[in-house]
Every structure is written in C-alpha cells, then in structure tokens.
Design an enzyme around this catalytic site. Structure first.
Site, PDB file in Angstrom:
ATOM      1  N   ARG A  63       0.969  -0.985   0.043  1.00  0.00           N
ATOM      2  CA  ARG A  63       0.316   0.092  -0.097  1.00  0.00           C
ATOM      3  C   ARG A  63       0.890   1.298   0.058  1.00  0.00           C
ATOM      4  O   ARG A  63       1.571   0.787   0.706  1.00  0.00           O
ATOM      5  CB  ARG A  63      -0.388   0.020   0.931  1.00  0.00           C
ATOM      6  CG  ARG A  63      -2.059   0.783   1.113  1.00  0.00           C
ATOM      7  CD  ARG A  63      -2.651   1.158   2.578  1.00  0.00           C
ATOM      8  NE  ARG A  63      -2.150   1.591   3.603  1.00  0.00           N
ATOM      9  CZ  ARG A  63      -2.580   2.704   4.489  1.00  0.00           C
ATOM     10  NH1 ARG A  63      -4.101   2.150   4.830  1.00  0.00           N
ATOM     11  NH2 ARG A  63      -2.003   3.546   5.794  1.00  0.00           N
ATOM     12  N   TYR A  78      -3.541  11.267   7.129  1.00  0.00           N
ATOM     13  CA  TYR A  78      -3.595  10.203   6.751  1.00  0.00           C
ATOM     14  C   TYR A  78      -2.271   8.984   6.090  1.00  0.00           C
ATOM     15  O   TYR A  78      -2.338   8.906   5.195  1.00  0.00           O
ATOM     16  CB  TYR A  78      -5.620   9.311   6.465  1.00  0.00           C
ATOM     17  CG  TYR A  78      -5.101   8.160   6.645  1.00  0.00           C
ATOM     18  CD1 TYR A  78      -5.125   6.759   5.288  1.00  0.00           C
ATOM     19  CD2 TYR A  78      -4.964   7.378   8.053  1.00  0.00           C
ATOM     20  CE1 TYR A  78      -4.249   5.380   5.900  1.00  0.00           C
ATOM     21  CE2 TYR A  78      -4.733   5.787   8.249  1.00  0.00           C
ATOM     22  CZ  TYR A  78      -5.191   5.047   7.234  1.00  0.00           C
ATOM     23  OH  TYR A  78      -4.483   3.815   7.314  1.00  0.00           O
ATOM     24  N   ASP A 124      -5.705   3.924   0.120  1.00  0.00           N
ATOM     25  CA  ASP A 124      -6.023   4.220   1.399  1.00  0.00           C
ATOM     26  C   ASP A 124      -6.715   5.634   0.986  1.00  0.00           C
ATOM     27  O   ASP A 124      -6.369   6.225   0.991  1.00  0.00           O
ATOM     28  CB  ASP A 124      -5.922   3.682   2.797  1.00  0.00           C
ATOM     29  CG  ASP A 124      -7.177   3.627   3.526  1.00  0.00           C
ATOM     30  OD1 ASP A 124      -6.867   2.739   4.415  1.00  0.00           O
ATOM     31  OD2 ASP A 124      -8.106   3.924   3.120  1.00  0.00           O
ATOM     32  N   HIS A 159      -9.725   6.713   2.377  1.00  0.00           N
ATOM     33  CA  HIS A 159     -10.006   7.308   3.915  1.00  0.00           C
ATOM     34  C   HIS A 159     -10.835   7.520   3.943  1.00  0.00           C
ATOM     35  O   HIS A 159     -11.124   8.677   4.682  1.00  0.00           O
ATOM     36  CB  HIS A 159      -8.157   7.756   4.608  1.00  0.00           C
ATOM     37  CG  HIS A 159      -8.538   7.107   6.041  1.00  0.00           C
ATOM     38  ND1 HIS A 159      -8.764   7.533   7.460  1.00  0.00           N
ATOM     39  CD2 HIS A 159      -8.030   5.370   6.438  1.00  0.00           C
ATOM     40  CE1 HIS A 159      -8.533   6.612   8.390  1.00  0.00           C
ATOM     41  NE2 HIS A 159      -8.330   5.547   8.102  1.00  0.00           N
ATOM     42  N   GLU A 214      -9.105   1.295  -1.478  1.00  0.00           N
ATOM     43  CA  GLU A 214      -9.917   1.260  -0.555  1.00  0.00           C
ATOM     44  C   GLU A 214     -11.266   3.127   0.161  1.00  0.00           C
ATOM     45  O   GLU A 214     -10.383   3.995   0.295  1.00  0.00           O
ATOM     46  CB  GLU A 214      -8.464   0.905   0.673  1.00  0.00           C
ATOM     47  CG  GLU A 214      -9.623   0.341   1.918  1.00  0.00           C
ATOM     48  CD  GLU A 214      -8.448   0.429   2.631  1.00  0.00           C
ATOM     49  OE1 GLU A 214      -7.530   0.124   2.645  1.00  0.00           O
ATOM     50  OE2 GLU A 214      -8.811   0.422   4.000  1.00  0.00           O
ATOM     51  N   GLU A 264     -13.775  -1.987   6.259  1.00  0.00           N
ATOM     52  CA  GLU A 264     -12.964  -1.523   7.892  1.00  0.00           C
ATOM     53  C   GLU A 264     -13.917  -1.382   9.091  1.00  0.00           C
ATOM     54  O   GLU A 264     -13.683  -2.244  10.295  1.00  0.00           O
ATOM     55  CB  GLU A 264     -11.335  -1.063   7.884  1.00  0.00           C
ATOM     56  CG  GLU A 264     -11.453   0.125   7.753  1.00  0.00           C
ATOM     57  CD  GLU A 264      -9.863   0.342   8.007  1.00  0.00           C
ATOM     58  OE1 GLU A 264      -9.219   0.030   6.975  1.00  0.00           O
ATOM     59  OE2 GLU A 264      -9.571   1.483   8.563  1.00  0.00           O
ATOM     60  N   ARG A 294     -13.030  -5.677   3.735  1.00  0.00           N
ATOM     61  CA  ARG A 294     -12.145  -5.261   4.430  1.00  0.00           C
ATOM     62  C   ARG A 294     -13.180  -5.589   5.638  1.00  0.00           C
ATOM     63  O   ARG A 294     -12.446  -5.977   7.159  1.00  0.00           O
ATOM     64  CB  ARG A 294     -12.198  -3.580   4.536  1.00  0.00           C
ATOM     65  CG  ARG A 294     -10.804  -3.370   3.138  1.00  0.00           C
ATOM     66  CD  ARG A 294      -9.769  -3.333   3.323  1.00  0.00           C
ATOM     67  NE  ARG A 294      -9.224  -3.021   4.182  1.00  0.00           N
ATOM     68  CZ  ARG A 294      -8.462  -3.070   4.757  1.00  0.00           C
ATOM     69  NH1 ARG A 294      -7.506  -4.328   4.797  1.00  0.00           N
ATOM     70  NH2 ARG A 294      -7.840  -2.611   5.879  1.00  0.00           N
ATOM     71  N   GLU A 314      -4.312  -7.762   5.209  1.00  0.00           N
ATOM     72  CA  GLU A 314      -3.541  -6.647   5.638  1.00  0.00           C
ATOM     73  C   GLU A 314      -2.778  -6.758   6.890  1.00  0.00           C
ATOM     74  O   GLU A 314      -3.027  -7.345   7.455  1.00  0.00           O
ATOM     75  CB  GLU A 314      -4.406  -5.271   6.233  1.00  0.00           C
ATOM     76  CG  GLU A 314      -3.456  -4.063   6.507  1.00  0.00           C
ATOM     77  CD  GLU A 314      -4.388  -3.069   6.920  1.00  0.00           C
ATOM     78  OE1 GLU A 314      -4.840  -3.066   6.784  1.00  0.00           O
ATOM     79  OE2 GLU A 314      -4.124  -1.473   7.500  1.00  0.00           O
ATOM     80  N   TRP A 329     -12.289  11.934   8.694  1.00  0.00           N
ATOM     81  CA  TRP A 329     -10.672  11.617   9.145  1.00  0.00           C
ATOM     82  C   TRP A 329      -9.714  10.193   8.531  1.00  0.00           C
ATOM     83  O   TRP A 329     -10.183   9.257   8.308  1.00  0.00           O
ATOM     84  CB  TRP A 329     -10.290  11.033  10.562  1.00  0.00           C
ATOM     85  CG  TRP A 329      -8.845  10.776  10.398  1.00  0.00           C
ATOM     86  CD1 TRP A 329      -7.419  11.838  10.627  1.00  0.00           C
ATOM     87  CD2 TRP A 329      -8.153   9.702  11.120  1.00  0.00           C
ATOM     88  NE1 TRP A 329      -6.565  10.990  10.682  1.00  0.00           N
ATOM     89  CE2 TRP A 329      -6.954  10.050  11.310  1.00  0.00           C
ATOM     90  CE3 TRP A 329      -8.981   8.491  11.078  1.00  0.00           C
ATOM     91  CZ2 TRP A 329      -5.551   8.326  11.527  1.00  0.00           C
ATOM     92  CZ3 TRP A 329      -7.881   7.203  11.505  1.00  0.00           C
ATOM     93  CH2 TRP A 329      -6.765   7.684  11.280  1.00  0.00           C
TER      94      TRP A 329
HETATM   95  C1  CS2 Z   1      -6.309   1.778   8.272  1.00  0.00           C
HETATM   96  C2  CS2 Z   1      -6.307   1.695   9.316  1.00  0.00           C
HETATM   97  O1  CS2 Z   1      -5.384  -0.009   7.780  1.00  0.00           O
HETATM   98  C3  CS2 Z   1      -6.069   0.882   7.520  1.00  0.00           C
HETATM   99  O2  CS2 Z   1      -6.685   0.280   5.515  1.00  0.00           O
HETATM  100  O3  CS2 Z   1      -7.605   2.460   7.479  1.00  0.00           O
HETATM  101  O4  CS2 Z   1      -4.849   2.575   9.835  1.00  0.00           O
HETATM  102  C4  CS2 Z   1      -7.409   2.837  10.673  1.00  0.00           C
HETATM  103  O5  CS2 Z   1      -6.762   4.439  11.154  1.00  0.00           O
HETATM  104  C5  CS2 Z   1      -7.058   2.904  11.744  1.00  0.00           C
HETATM  105  O6  CS2 Z   1      -7.397   0.754  11.708  1.00  0.00           O
HETATM  106  C6  CS2 Z   1      -8.448   3.479  12.478  1.00  0.00           C
HETATM  107  O7  CS2 Z   1      -7.763   2.942  13.838  1.00  0.00           O
HETATM  108 MG    MG Z   2      -7.919   1.644   5.998  1.00  0.00          MG
END
Ligand code: CS2
Ligand code: MG
Length: 402
Positions: A147, A159, A210, A212, A236, A262, A283, A339, A402
């Site tokens: 990634r 991020y 990502d 995000h 993602e 996720e 995810r 991941e 975020w």
């Molecule tokens: C992220 C994470 O791993 C990922 O894909 O989206 O780092 C996410 O920000 C964290 O798990 C939040 O606690």
């Molecule tokens: Mg993520």
C-alpha cells in the site's frame, strides 16, 4: 465443559489493547481481542457490565447459540462497541474449542484452502520521492503487495504518513489531534505517485491505496478513472459507505477495484454493496464483524457475488486478531489479501504467537486454537493511557472525515 469466569485486560504495550480471557472448569481458557481504537474503555465496560455476567455457566462449545444470545438478546443491535465485544467472545470460544479438540481453528472451518496468506505492507512517505523509496523497501523484504500513501504538498499531515517507516499508529495520547485536508490538492497529486511507481517498479507488484473515506462518490469516480492506467490492486474506502448506493456512481465510471468495510460490524453494512457487486474486496475483520462465526457466513455470501475478502490488519488490532484472522483467511475459498501492519516488539512480547511472516506471506502455524497467548504479568507493566484518533478539517475549517 462450563465457563467459570472471564476477565478483561486493558494494557498499552506500545498502544492500547483490550483482551478478553474466558476461563473454563477444565482449565482451558480462550482469548479474544476487544480493542476499538480510541474507544477501548467503552468495550471493556460493555464486556464487564453486560456480557460477562451472562457468560458464566454457559457451555463454551455452544458458539453459535452464544453468538445469537448476545446479538439478539442485546435488543440494541449492531454498532462497533457491541459487535467488538461479541467478536471477542466468539473468537475466545473458537480458541477454547480448538484447544479442547487439540487442533488449530482452521481445521474446524473446513481446513486449509491455501498454503500461505498473501499480505500487504504499508509504505509511506512525506512526498512522492520518499514514498517510492519506501515501496522499494517493502519489495526488498519480499512483499508482492504494497500500500502506498504519500504526504500532499500544502497539507500539514495526511492519513497514513508517519515518521516511522515500519509502524503506523494514528492514535495519539490525550485529546484528538486536529489534521487538515484538501480534496483538490489530494486528487491532483496522488495519480502522479502511482504513475511514477509503475515507471520505477513495473507491473508485477500489487499496488494498493487508501482514500480513507474522504471523497464524495463522483470525486472517487474521478480518482478511480485517473488510476486505471496503473492497475491498482484496490482503491480502499473511496467514499463513506453509510450510503451504500453511492458506490453505484463510482462503479459506473471506473474499473479500478474497490475495497471497503474495515469499520463495518454486521452484514447489513455491506448487503447491497455485495449483492450489486459494487465492491471487489470486503475489509471486515473478525474483531469487528462479530467474530469468526458471522464472518464465515458473510464470506460465503460475498463469494456468491465475486467479492473477495481483504481483512483489516492495522496495529490497533492485537496479535489475537491476527492469529484468528489467519485461520479464517487460510480456510475460506474467496480469500483476497490480508493487511499486515507490524506490531512493536513490546506488543509481540505481551502476545506471544505461533503465526509467522516470511517474505510477503503470513503462516498461521498449527498450534491448537488460534495460537496466540497473553502474558498477564508483562501486560500489567503497560497500563492504559487514553489515546484518540485524530479529527480532520478542510482548509476552511469544515469538519471532515479523518
Ligand atoms: C487504515 C487504518 O489500515 C487501514 O486501512 O484505515 O489504519 C485505520 O485508520 C485504523 O485502523 C484506525 O484505527
Ligand atoms: Mg483503511
């Protein structure tokens, strides 16, 4: 066999973790991960105050009935706190069952469907040049999937970009740090990263990214379209998924594969995304989606619609989740990728485990249960410290994702 007790341990070996330990009258215990980044104490309370009193006396072998009891019986269904708590109970019961039958959990899930589990690592840099170097570092370690997240000129912090190149922990001690964001700057910069990554490393390495949750559907459609020449493995969290229908807009415009989920905690968060084939990878993870029991069902539902799994595996899930996830990953037919954000040595010492990493792949090991343990004495040396995920504002101060 009967459940005689259960305890919740909140510790912080490098970052906060919540661990559920379920004890039985035959001396066998099971471990579950109840960590919810920034909301750890909410889950600890849910377990201590509302779950554990109802667990005592139950037969740990009745995993499905216990799951139904805590899902239907809660009345107030779904949500990350409730489902993280239920996930921890479920994983701990599968751990007990594996230990009682002296077999790794994957043998109870239909056995192995593959010999190893493809993982992806997190390369990041303050700018494109640094990120390109970081991706090269992961390729040298044998990763076949990486990634890539880059800082954006004109945005103070973004991020996925951290000072430490091997560990990425977004939660910060104290109150939530504020980050800033510009969709325009991001959309104008990121395609250049992947263009240069393909020039540098060719087409063999799987590249992931990502977004995000930060784009609108049409902005995600633009990014997906502009990334098409670079054939990403996935884009993602392209847009927030509360509006599952929003992915129809992205799908109409781009063939870039989409991953999401996720933060999902039940199948209802992704039923439409799966049944309309609006995504390519789901995810959801065993520590958030209710545990192994429902995740097996959701993976089977996803398989009907050509959707593969891509389980979340960030540092804010403990090695207990990684251990359990690998048994899930190795057994299901539609595994996509896992991941793998590495844990610190402090964390690994508190959670000794049988799984191992070797040049781009993880192997679950053959220990009974999920193969992860918990060193209570050592954990006690790392007391909980409140830490929150950042919040994010656009450059004009508007609160954003975020
Ligand atoms: C992220 C994470 O791993 C990922 O894909 O989206 O780092 C996410 O920000 C964290 O798990 C939040 O606690
Ligand atoms: Mg993520």
């Amino acid at each position: 066999m009967k459940i005689t007790d259960a305890k919740v341990f909140v510790c912080s070996p490098g970052r906060n973790f919540v661990t559920l330990k379920i004890y039985t009258d035959q001396g066998i215990y099971g471990l579950g991960d109840a960590t919810l980044n920034g909301r750890e104490l909410a889950v600890a309370s849910y377990l201590n105050d509302h779950v554990i009193p109802c667990l005592i006396g139950r037969d740990p072998a009745d995993i499905e009935d216990t799951w139904q009891y805590f899902y239907r019986g809660a009345y107030w269904r779904k949500g990350p706190v409730t489902m993280t708590a239920i996930s921890a109970v479920d994983v701990a019961l599968w751990d007990i069952k594996g230990k009682a039958l002296n077999t790794p959990i994957y043998n109870l899930l239909g056995g192995k469907s593959r010999t190893k589990i493809t993982v992806y690592g997190h390369a990041n840099g303050r700018d494109i040049a640094e990120t390109i170097d970081a991706v090269g570092g992961y390729i040298e370690q044998g990763y076949v999937s990486v990634r890539a997240q880059t800082g954006i000129p004109g945005i103070a912090s973004v991020y996925g970009v951290s000072k430490d190149k091997l560990f990425y922990e977004p939660a910060k001690k104290g109150l939530p740090p504020e980050e800033s964001w510009s969709t325009e700057k991001y959309l104008n910069y990121v395609p250049k990263l992947f263009e240069q990554l393909r020039v540098k490393y060719g087409t063999d390495v799987n590249l992931l990214h990502d977004a995000h949750h930060r784009l609108t559907p049409i902005q995600a459609a633009r990014l997906g379209k502009e990334l098409e020449p670079y054939h990403l493995f996935w884009l993602e969290d392209a847009t927030p998924a509360e509006l599952q229908e929003g992915f129809r807009i992205i799908r109409q415009h781009t063939t870039t594969p989409l991953a999401v989920g996720e933060i999902f905690d039940t199948v209802w968060d992704c039923k439409l995304l799966i049944s309309e084939q609006l995504i390519d990878y789901l995810r959801m993870e065993v520590c958030r989606g209710g545990g192994i029991t429902p995740m097996k069902k959701i993976a089977a539902f996803a398989d009907m619609f050509h959707v593969q799994t891509g389980c979340h595996g960030a540092t804010d899930m403990s090695p207990v989740t990684f251990g359990a996830s690998l048994h899930f990953d190795i057994s299901i037919p539609n595994f996509g990728i896992q991941e793998y954000m590495r844990h610190t040595e402090e964390t690994n010492a508190v959670f000794p485990h049988h799984y191992r990493f070797d040049r781009g792949f993880l192997y679950p090991g053959d220990a009974p249960g999920h193969g992860v343990d918990f060193d209570e004495k050592l954990a006690a040396k790392y007391p909980y410290e409140r830490a929150y995920l950042p919040v994010n504002r656009k450059l004009d101060g508007t609160m954003w994702n975020w």
